[in-house]
Design a protein around this motif. Structure first.
Motif, PDB file in Angstrom:
ATOM      1  N   MET A   1      -5.187   8.390   3.017  1.00 10.11           N
ATOM      2  CA  MET A   1      -4.085   7.578   2.493  1.00 10.11           C
ATOM      3  C   MET A   1      -4.247   6.135   2.978  1.00 10.11           C
ATOM      4  N   TYR A   2      -3.611   5.244   2.267  1.00 11.33           N
ATOM      5  CA  TYR A   2      -3.614   3.842   2.669  1.00 11.33           C
ATOM      6  C   TYR A   2      -2.218   3.459   3.142  1.00 11.33           C
ATOM      7  N   GLY A   3      -2.197   2.643   4.185  1.00 15.17           N
ATOM      8  CA  GLY A   3      -0.952   2.089   4.683  1.00 15.17           C
ATOM      9  C   GLY A   3      -1.069   0.582   4.756  1.00 15.17           C
ATOM     10  N   THR A   4       0.003  -0.056   5.171  1.00  7.71           N
ATOM     11  CA  THR A   4       0.021  -1.509   5.338  1.00  7.71           C
ATOM     12  C   THR A   4       0.359  -1.814   6.787  1.00  7.71           C
ATOM     13  N   VAL A   5      -0.397  -2.719   7.400  1.00  8.95           N
ATOM     14  CA  VAL A   5      -0.165  -3.103   8.793  1.00  8.95           C
ATOM     15  C   VAL A   5       1.097  -3.959   8.853  1.00  8.95           C
TER      16      VAL A   5
ATOM     17  N   ALA B   1      -3.645  -2.783  21.474  1.00 12.56           N
ATOM     18  CA  ALA B   1      -4.747  -2.314  20.638  1.00 12.56           C
ATOM     19  C   ALA B   1      -4.270  -1.279  19.632  1.00 12.56           C
ATOM     20  N   THR B   2      -2.975  -1.244  19.369  1.00 16.66           N
ATOM     21  CA  THR B   2      -2.411  -0.266  18.438  1.00 16.66           C
ATOM     22  C   THR B   2      -1.801  -0.982  17.240  1.00 16.66           C
ATOM     23  N   ALA B   3      -2.203  -0.534  16.056  1.00 11.94           N
ATOM     24  CA  ALA B   3      -1.642  -1.075  14.822  1.00 11.94           C
ATOM     25  C   ALA B   3      -0.539  -0.149  14.335  1.00 11.94           C
ATOM     26  N   PHE B   4       0.578  -0.710  13.979  1.00 11.27           N
ATOM     27  CA  PHE B   4       1.685   0.057  13.414  1.00 11.27           C
ATOM     28  C   PHE B   4       1.651  -0.138  11.906  1.00 11.27           C
ATOM     29  N   ILE B   5       1.594   0.979  11.187  1.00 11.38           N
ATOM     30  CA  ILE B   5       1.436   0.922   9.735  1.00 11.38           C
ATOM     31  C   ILE B   5       2.537   1.717   9.050  1.00 11.38           C
ATOM     32  N   THR B   6       2.794   1.358   7.812  1.00 13.32           N
ATOM     33  CA  THR B   6       3.712   2.113   6.961  1.00 13.32           C
ATOM     34  C   THR B   6       2.951   2.477   5.699  1.00 13.32           C
TER      35      THR B   6
ATOM     36  N   GLY C   1      -9.676  -3.798   8.231  1.00  7.63           N
ATOM     37  CA  GLY C   1     -10.618  -4.917   8.224  1.00  7.63           C
ATOM     38  C   GLY C   1     -11.995  -4.540   8.734  1.00  7.63           C
ATOM     39  N   GLY C   2     -12.436  -3.316   8.484  1.00  4.25           N
ATOM     40  CA  GLY C   2     -13.766  -2.886   8.897  1.00  4.25           C
ATOM     41  C   GLY C   2     -13.854  -2.371  10.318  1.00  4.25           C
ATOM     42  N   GLU C   3     -12.743  -2.357  11.046  1.00 10.32           N
ATOM     43  CA  GLU C   3     -12.739  -1.880  12.429  1.00 10.32           C
ATOM     44  C   GLU C   3     -11.783  -0.706  12.557  1.00 10.32           C
ATOM     45  N   THR C   4     -12.109   0.207  13.458  1.00 14.52           N
ATOM     46  CA  THR C   4     -11.253   1.370  13.699  1.00 14.52           C
ATOM     47  C   THR C   4     -10.241   1.019  14.783  1.00 14.52           C
ATOM     48  N   TRP C   5      -8.965   1.280  14.482  1.00 13.24           N
ATOM     49  CA  TRP C   5      -7.867   0.977  15.388  1.00 13.24           C
ATOM     50  C   TRP C   5      -7.089   2.238  15.724  1.00 13.24           C
ATOM     51  N   SER C   6      -6.491   2.263  16.904  1.00 11.29           N
ATOM     52  CA  SER C   6      -5.458   3.257  17.184  1.00 11.29           C
ATOM     53  C   SER C   6      -4.293   2.883  16.293  1.00 11.29           C
ATOM     54  N   ALA C   7      -3.706   3.890  15.657  1.00 12.43           N
ATOM     55  CA  ALA C   7      -2.630   3.588  14.707  1.00 12.43           C
ATOM     56  C   ALA C   7      -1.441   4.496  14.955  1.00 12.43           C
ATOM     57  N   ARG C   8      -0.291   3.973  14.651  1.00 14.11           N
ATOM     58  CA  ARG C   8       0.967   4.727  14.701  1.00 14.11           C
ATOM     59  C   ARG C   8       1.744   4.345  13.450  1.00 14.11           C
ATOM     60  N   THR C   9       2.570   5.252  12.971  1.00 12.05           N
ATOM     61  CA  THR C   9       3.419   4.885  11.844  1.00 12.05           C
ATOM     62  C   THR C   9       4.618   4.125  12.386  1.00 12.05           C
ATOM     63  N   ASP C  10       5.083   3.186  11.612  1.00 11.11           N
ATOM     64  CA  ASP C  10       6.227   2.387  12.029  1.00 11.11           C
ATOM     65  C   ASP C  10       7.536   3.047  11.604  1.00 11.11           C
ATOM     66  N   ASP C  11       7.442   4.055  10.756  1.00  7.93           N
ATOM     67  CA  ASP C  11       8.623   4.805  10.345  1.00  7.93           C
ATOM     68  C   ASP C  11       8.355   6.284  10.639  1.00  7.93           C
TER      69      ASP C  11
ATOM     70  N   ASP D   1      -3.207 -11.600  14.198  1.00  9.46           N
ATOM     71  CA  ASP D   1      -2.163 -11.968  13.239  1.00  9.46           C
ATOM     72  C   ASP D   1      -2.678 -11.942  11.806  1.00  9.46           C
ATOM     73  N   ARG D   2      -3.974 -12.173  11.646  1.00  8.93           N
ATOM     74  CA  ARG D   2      -4.530 -12.165  10.296  1.00  8.93           C
ATOM     75  C   ARG D   2      -4.571 -10.765   9.704  1.00  8.93           C
ATOM     76  N   LEU D   3      -4.428  -9.728  10.542  1.00  7.84           N
ATOM     77  CA  LEU D   3      -4.455  -8.352  10.049  1.00  7.84           C
ATOM     78  C   LEU D   3      -3.106  -7.902   9.491  1.00  7.84           C
ATOM     79  N   LEU D   4      -2.041  -8.619   9.808  1.00  5.70           N
ATOM     80  CA  LEU D   4      -0.714  -8.233   9.321  1.00  5.70           C
ATOM     81  C   LEU D   4      -0.686  -8.279   7.800  1.00  5.70           C
ATOM     82  N   GLY D   5      -0.197  -7.209   7.195  1.00  3.96           N
ATOM     83  CA  GLY D   5      -0.113  -7.121   5.748  1.00  3.96           C
ATOM     84  C   GLY D   5      -1.363  -6.568   5.091  1.00  3.96           C
ATOM     85  N   GLN D   6      -2.426  -6.347   5.855  1.00  5.29           N
ATOM     86  CA  GLN D   6      -3.652  -5.806   5.273  1.00  5.29           C
ATOM     87  C   GLN D   6      -3.547  -4.289   5.092  1.00  5.29           C
ATOM     88  N   ASP D   7      -4.406  -3.770   4.222  1.00 10.87           N
ATOM     89  CA  ASP D   7      -4.473  -2.324   3.998  1.00 10.87           C
ATOM     90  C   ASP D   7      -5.143  -1.647   5.177  1.00 10.87           C
ATOM     91  N   ALA D   8      -4.676  -0.448   5.479  1.00 11.00           N
ATOM     92  CA  ALA D   8      -5.248   0.362   6.546  1.00 11.00           C
ATOM     93  C   ALA D   8      -5.577   1.733   5.969  1.00 11.00           C
TER      94      ALA D   8
END
Length: 159
Positions: free
Chosen positions: A131-135, A141-146, A113-123, A90-97
């Motif tokens: 590029m930078y996104g926001t969690v 184990a998947t972060a959704f970013i925009t 946050g210094g760790e590599t995550w599986s990521a998907r776009t939320d849009d 929960d602490r990762l929500l709103g952080q830069d990715a």
């Protein structure tokens, strides 16, 4: 056998104390430690020569008092901290990715946050490496970013 237990009831209460303490170490609920406190109090009554019914009564009263009065205080102290404090993912929500590889609704990777995550776009907007996104949310184990607004605008100008 029953007569020996009544005569040496302090052994029974001491064994119950130890068993309940071991169970508490495995469960960490703070219930069994309260019951073990009651057993210890009953053990002292037995060593003082109290009758078995008095020992059982002390066990019940002390255990219930500890569960209802001491346990809430202990729980409050264990969970001390700001009420809106976020923990774990929960602490990762709103952080830069930082996007590490092309990221879409289907696949991608990002550093959060210094760790590599599986990521998907939320849009529907794909993100390119660098590029930078926001969690916005995390599922398993998947972060959704925009895309960040400044990044989305720059990506739109480059196209």
């Amino acid at each position: 056998m029953l007569e020996w237990i009544v005569v040496n009831s302090w052994v029974f209460w001491l064994a119950l104390f130890l068993i309940l303490a071991i169970i508490e170490m495995m469960s960490l609920d703070l219930y069994f430690v309260m019951l073990s406190g009651g057993a210890l109090a009953a053990c002292f009554v037995a060593l003082a020569g109290g009758e078995f019914w008095l020992q059982a009564l002390v066990f019940c009263v002390v255990s219930l008092a500890m569960v209802f009065f001491l346990r809430p205080i202990a729980i409050r102290h264990l969970r001390k901290g700001p009420p809106n404090q976020r923990t774990n993912v929960d602490r990762l929500l709103g952080q830069d990715a930082l996007v590490l590889e092309p990221t879409s609704r289907m696949s991608g990777r990002a550093k959060i946050g210094g760790e590599t995550w599986s990521a998907r776009t939320d849009d529907d907007a794909p993100l390119d490496p660098g590029m930078y996104g926001t969690v916005v949310r995390i599922s398993g184990a998947t972060a959704f970013i925009t895309a960040r607004p400044d990044q989305a605008h720059a990506a739109g100008q480059g196209a």
